[in-house]
Design an enzyme around this catalytic site. Structure first.
Site: not given
Lengths: 891, 891
Positions: A27, A97, A106, A108, A342, A459, A775, A843, A863
């Site tokens: 800020k 602020r 969370g 002030m 912002r 499932h 993998s 995977c 990968y």
């Protein structure tokens, strides 16, 4: 901070810039930047994060020099304003602020109107000729200060306000007169004294010190601590404090306050800026929703000069920040003040549009856009119809958000009915207690799936994610009618054929047809972003696909091969499962082998279809994995049937034999039982048949296409090198047998394993000796590393852990870097030490999660593999990881 | 071996010594040592292990120089003997034996009589005037050579021998005449040619090369490879080859052959040496058991001079090796030859006796005795009655060896009956399908437990191990009679009251009373060994004990505290479980807390009892761990009851409600479900009550004894630092509340955690921040690291893995160093990095396993904790580990 004497602890807004986030907080840096740009920012100063840390480490005392520096900057502020803080006649009022490097709920937040006291309120009233304004400002200040500095709960003040409104018959706050507000101030002061134990502070400088101290201390409160822990933000960063001259949007009709986006935050369109404002109001009123604000567009008619100036300012801010901005402004007596800017939060649609438009407008290049304007996590939303959350009614119930996207359809209670109506062109939602492989045809026919039981690994959930269909699971409020004609959801009756809406993104279930937003999978913006991503990324993206259809779809989404082709589902087809069941019932290996051989033809067709779909790309096929008893009837049901038959005097010998075998195969912890390679060891005929079928299919497809498939055979659940050695030998033997029988040119193939047990990771150097590739099966690896059964954790203790912030994210969605990730890192290092070029991938659903993809890139895997619908997300996440900076979240 | 030219590849026996095991193998080194000592050893030479390795690495060609060195040593041998290998008139015959550094089954063993051929057999016959001897030697040689060098299976030769005996009417081999044997040689040669493809080699030097080559190659055969893998023996050690002049125990009545121990291998008594011999026989005949050998003592009468010389020789060998020896000897025409000496295998009783006697005889000191003469693994056997395996009949069935020791008793099928008969003084064996907490009183009354289902972690096994009672589990051959009157074991009927014997050491079940050996827990020998051990060891030994009785017993065995006091069983008592069940049925935390509080008094008594028993020693109490549904009725049974009640038209609403809650708490993988700290999070009132009860009990015991208990409170199953932080806070809060309420001097206590999940090990640095101590829960850590559910693995795939040599030892008995051990090492390093003095121990059955104790010592843990009956084993193993050399196994 070796010496506080030489360190500057307070910066005037004019001394900072946007690059000083670390020291001034987000800020403070933004306000400084706006000041630097010459924008109309009320003057003020920022107390640095270092001052905060020095305060907290130094026994909660202001560090030496801080008080003096504040004095000095305050004096400058007073001089500039021509007013003095606490002056009884013409008081300077300030806001205080907090502002850390990262935006952080969370702590002030804000205190407005600091400097008010019993005397200056009179001065302000006299000076402005507006006693109502003065007392309104004072009572707001007492409440905010009481709440955030002195810990007097807000509800006490609100109760007094309500009582007063009742007493004088005021419908809204604005109906209260100056006299009413003056009385309220008295009441508020009494409340303050009662709960805090001493009178409301009248000395303005003491008020300021108290506020600064409260901001500092709020850095260490529980919520802020949890937030940092969960978001991996350092506890030693500290927060800055911004002290700024108050400007007032509530001094009359030439005053206003509002918030605005530089572009439409829903569509991303440039057009006119987009926002809300209120005339004669203080900032908090717009957000609080007490009065209905006007669209920003109307400001043009009310205060045209200020409006024009705002438009120019916003344009300049967007060009400076190279991102869509979200600003707060106040107009005091016709004069515009900018309070905050912002990067603006936006929808997935707007995210894609802005990312592309800013490139086209020349503000950023592709890489910059990918890095700072694209949120991989939001891309997923573009690919599915979404609930229009703004227009939806209250849900009937909320279950587990098992597979994202929203669907509308007629309720059906059986798979057959779902298939029938689906074929007739109806949109249906299949509702079941839980689904089983027998429901597969119904799931294919349905738009979405709703179950009363099960979590994200049920499932229903797994199949739905694979199909890219929305699913809500584990809605325990569902009660089915005994006769199958309907159900009640949290008491509301829903009969077959009635329409409901499910939102798999949030887990909500609605009566009737809720409004949906269409998918954007092939929007030109997304396709351009994907093109950029492919140019940048180094990590390959494969898919998890078990059918030619899934493989084809994933290929369309850009998959570069199959990283995981599960073979379990192939055994569940109607014409196959009886053979498999018979095989399992046999204790003789020879008889079993005969039965298993009957499945060879089926498997050849399965694999040939997948090889065709993935022509030219590698295909990793995992040999059969699940516990054997999954192929048999359920123990409990069978037990009940047998007992009932006995009770009825008609015992069923065949069922009793079946029950005996089911008992024999029953496992207390099937996740840790006879699965994977252990199954291969117990019933080698299955793996042999599968290996042969793979090779025959490969030969067949080569004969058809002239191109040999790139075959990778994967052995699951290995814990010991010796397991893999034996199974590799068996697989190679069968493959070579098939190749030799076929004659002609050979087809090369790789044999590798899944690393899905901690032991496999820890002994990866040994296991690598037998493997051409690894993998990482991160689903199972997460279960064993954390000791969490996904089935038993989700909806139960894991859900509570997430609710209570004990763990930051669901480890089945986002890889647990500290535990599972560390094991993967160990495994990678050990494996590469003995086989530098061993192919490594992951995977499991983590392969489509942006943070997890980043991790895979960082540690150097080759990968990731994920479900077809997450391939695009993974491509973007891989690109962002390659750009070496985590993207800013804009959801 | 950078250059084969400069390396000596063959050593004469006279050139070596017992220190050259690495190069000459164990057998070669021992024969050399005996030669060095001037004992009568037939001359010979040893081809080194390095020659073997060079052969295997060099494409299976003899390394340069080897052939020449063999020639040279052979020439010396021939010169010494005055005979030549292959000489048609007076042939030198040799034996060829393998011999690696470590004794290793699976490799090629022995070829005798090498050098025989069609011509030399005639020469030998003529020279000895004993054609029968000559042809007998030749036919033996053809068979051995065919079998081990040329791969012609033994059964072909044996079939021919059998046929011949039938034809000539010979009952035994010795009944065959020279003529018969001559014919047999012809047949054998034909068999050799038929199966090998070329004639039996006549050239003696070629025979020798073939035999040497076969020994070399046998290093790489499958069984040898497996053996090395399972015993962690390097694959690159190679084997030596011993070539030795043959001496003959079968030349007539002044010849003999035999084996002997320097002391009684069953009792350990010195007295006369102990062994067997046969007159007129070759070595293999003694072992083969074809003829019944005579006790060694009788040799004195037959060949007194040789006998005396043997006695002196054995005495010298024992003094040289400082250990009881096992020797092989041959007497040829009255002259003694020593063929082999090695440390003798012995019973547990003999082990202890020899260890103590050799110290008393001044041969070794205490440390040396501990290090080389004590086998910690055998100590366990001393503490329990054991089956006298030599006298036992065939077992009815073999199950899981769940808890060691043997027991005899009357069969009973219910816990009540076991208790009743037990009280009447009967010895009973409780036989159940599986046991549950309801059977506890019956188990207490029984001598041993036999179950049809379950493995080493079944309720029966765990409770039996804890009680130190024998148990055999998972005997699937048991079928119970429907009316409860009896059972059949593998078809044999056993009625209630009939006597059976179970051997928990081997898993065998016998009909009737099998002979047992009594326990030796307080033999003076064992007590002396334990004294030595306590002087040497640095690792503390605690016990796992849940009751004052167990604690007291463990203390008698030398336990230095409790490392694991489980609190689960405390909730199962008859007057408590209904309260716990009611608590679980409540969904309201408040109601639950009220019920849980009713258990506080019970728990205070529980803990006070344990603190009293462990006065002055630390006590680690683990807060409640198991899944909640363990406290509720079984799902399947309840499901059947409810269905049957419905079918009978008498639905039971209460049972249906119970069923619903059981369903809700039912878990697919309870091992990975809501257990341990997760339970503490869901029902904090339980942990709070337990912590308070612990502290109240501590205060009470201090008031009684004037000494404050050393309290350690342990939170189980932690995976995340935050879990432990929260629960530690709760525990500390409650303890402080109790302390504050009591006033007076405070009692210190530690709060720590079990490390039993891979994630906890991997993030031990984080978790250590919240912990005063760690106890590695190696049972669960093994389950999750390997992905093995102990219940589902033992008796199923794990048993097959052990049978197939896929893993060396049961990882639930002996710590898996490569996987679980590595995680423990990582955890230890991470924890000590942030808290150098954090107390570290292990609990779980591994704490009583010698190899695992060695590991714990090596990585620097502070203590191990094991069941009371293994405390003595652990004390010895800890001492041996401190002596830094693994003890030689002598079992």
């Amino acid at each position: 901070m070796s010496s506080t004497v030489t360190t500057k602890l307070v910066y005037d807004f004019s001394e900072g810039s946007r690059d000083m986030r670390e020291l001034l907080g987000g800020k403070g840096a933004n306000v400084a930047e706006m000041t630097r740009l010459g924008l109309p920012v009320p003057p003020g100063f920022t107390i640095t994060t270092e001052a905060c840390i020095a305060f907290l480490r130094g026994g909660r005392e202001f560090p030496p020099g801080l008080r003096e520096e504040i004095d000095e900057h305050l004096a400058r502020l007073e001089e500039d304003a021509g007013k003095r803080l606490g002056d009884p006649d013409d008081p300077l009022l300030v806001s205080v602020r907090s502002g850390a490097k990262f935006s952080m709920p969370g702590m002030m937040d804000t205190i407005l109107n600091l400097g008010m006291n019993d005397r200056s309120v009179e001065g302000l009233a006299g000076l402005t000729g507006n006693p109502r304004f003065a007392y309104d400002s004072y009572r707001r200040f007492i409440q905010m200060y009481g709440d955030v500095v002195s810990g007097v709960e807000k509800r006490h003040f609100e109760a007094a306000l309500g009582a007063l409104k009742g007493e004088v018959g005021a419908a809204q706050d604005v109906d209260l007169t100056a006299e009413d507000l003056k009385r309220l101030v008295g009441t508020y002061k009494a409340i303050y004294q009662e709960h805090y134990g001493s009178p409301f502070p009248q000395e303005a400088r003491a008020q300021l010190d108290g506020a600064v101290r409260a901001v500092f201390e709020s850095w260490e409160n529980r919520r802020a601590y949890d937030y940092r822990r969960l978001h991996n933000i350092g506890h030693d960063l500290g927060t800055a404090v911004n002290v700024q001259r108050m400007v007032f949007g509530n001094t009359g009709d030439r005053s206003a306050t509002g918030v605005a986006f530089t572009r439409n935050n829903v569509t991303g369109e440039k057009g006119e800026p987009f926002g809300d404002f209120l005339v004669n109001a203080q900032g908090e009123d717009v957000v609080a929703g007490i009065r209905t604000p006007h669209p920003l567009h109307d400001l043009k008619g009310v205060l045209p000069e200020a409006f024009d100036q705002l438009m120019q300012t916003m344009d300049m801010l967007e060009r400076t920040y190279k991102n869509m901005q979200d600003v707060e402004f106040t107009i005091e007596d016709g004069r515009l003040y900018m309070l905050q800017t912002r990067n603006g939060k936006r929808s997935a649609l707007a995210m894609a549009r802005v990312a592309v438009d800013l490139v086209d407008e020349g503000l950023v290049d592709e890489r910059e856009s990918l890095r700072t304007l694209v949120d991989a996590g939001q891309v997923r939303q573009l690919l599915l119809p979404q609930l229009d959350a703004n227009s939806a009614a209250d849900p009937l119930a909320v279950g587990v958000n098992a597979s994202p996207g929203a669907a509308v359809g007629e309720v059906v209670f059986t798979a057959d009915e779902a298939e029938r109506r689906g074929r007739e062109g109806h949109r249906v939602i299949l509702v079941r207690d839980e689904t089983t492989p027998d429901d597969l045809h119904g799931m294919i026919g349905a738009q979405g799936i709703l179950t009363a039981r099960g979590g994200k690994t049920s499932h229903a959930a797994i199949v739905a994610v694979g199909m890219g269909k929305p699913a809500v699971c584990g809605v325990s409020e569902i009660e089915f009618a005994e006769d199958g004609s309907g159900m009640r959801i949290a008491g509301v009756a829903v009969r077959e054929g009635e329409v409901i809406t499910i939102d798999g993104t949030s887990g909500k279930v609605f009566a009737g047809e809720a409004p949906l937003l269409p998918p954007q999978a092939d929007s030109p913006e997304l396709l351009r972003i994907l093109e950029w991503a492919d140019r940048v990324r180094t990590l390959k993206v494969r898919t998890n696909a078990d059918t030619p259809e899934d493989a084809t779809r994933a290929r369309e989404f850009g998959a570069e091969g199959i990283g995981l082709c599960r073979t379990e589902h192939m055994f569940f087809a109607e014409d196959r499962i009886p053979i498999m069941q018979q095989a399992i019932m046999r204790e003789s290996a020879e008889e079993r082998a005969g039965l298993v051989e009957q499945l060879r033809g089926f498997q050849e067709d399965d694999f040939a279809g997948i090889f065709r779909a993935m022509r030219g790309l590698p295909v990793t096929i995992r040999l059969l994995d699940p516990p054997l008893h999954e192929f048999l009837p359920k123990l409990v049901e069978l037990e009940v049937e047998v007992a009932q038959a006995k009770q009825a005097g008609t015992p069923d010998a065949e069922k009793e034999a079946l029950l005996a075998r089911v008992h024999q195969l029953h496992e207390l912890n099937p996740m840790l039982g006879t699965r994977g390679v252990r199954l291969g060891m117990e019933m080698p005929e299955v793996y042999r048949m599968q290996a042969g079928a793979i090779m025959t299919a490969a030969l067949r497809v080569r004969a058809e296409t002239g191109e040999a498939p790139l075959v990778e055979i994967m052995i699951p659940l290995v814990a010991f090198e010796e397991e893999l050695r034996i199974m590799r030998e068996l697989v190679v033997e069968e493959c070579e047998r098939v190749l030799a029988e076929a004659g002609g040119e050979r087809i090369d193939y790789l044999v590798g394993t899944m690393i899905e047990l901690p032991r496999a990771a820890i002994t990866a150097d040994e296991i690598a000796r037998q493997a051409d590739f690894f993998s990482f099966g991160t689903n199972d690896l997460t279960q064993t590393t954390l000791g969490f059964s996904r089935d038993d954790a989700e909806g139960k203790f894991l859900t509570h852990y997430l609710q209570r912030n004990i763990i930051p994210t669901n480890p089945f969605d986002t890889l647990d870097r500290g535990g599972v990730g560390e094991l993967i890192r160990i495994a990678k290092e050990k494996a590469r030490a003995v086989k530098p070029h061993i192919k490594l991938g992951i995977c499991g659903e983590h392969g489509g999660d942006p943070d997890s993809v980043t991790f895979c890139h960082e540690i150097g895997l080759d990968y990731v593999s994920c479900s077809p619908f997450r391939v695009q997300v993974a491509r973007i996440a891989a690109a962002q990881a390659a750009l070496e900076e985590a993207p800013v979240s804009m959801a």
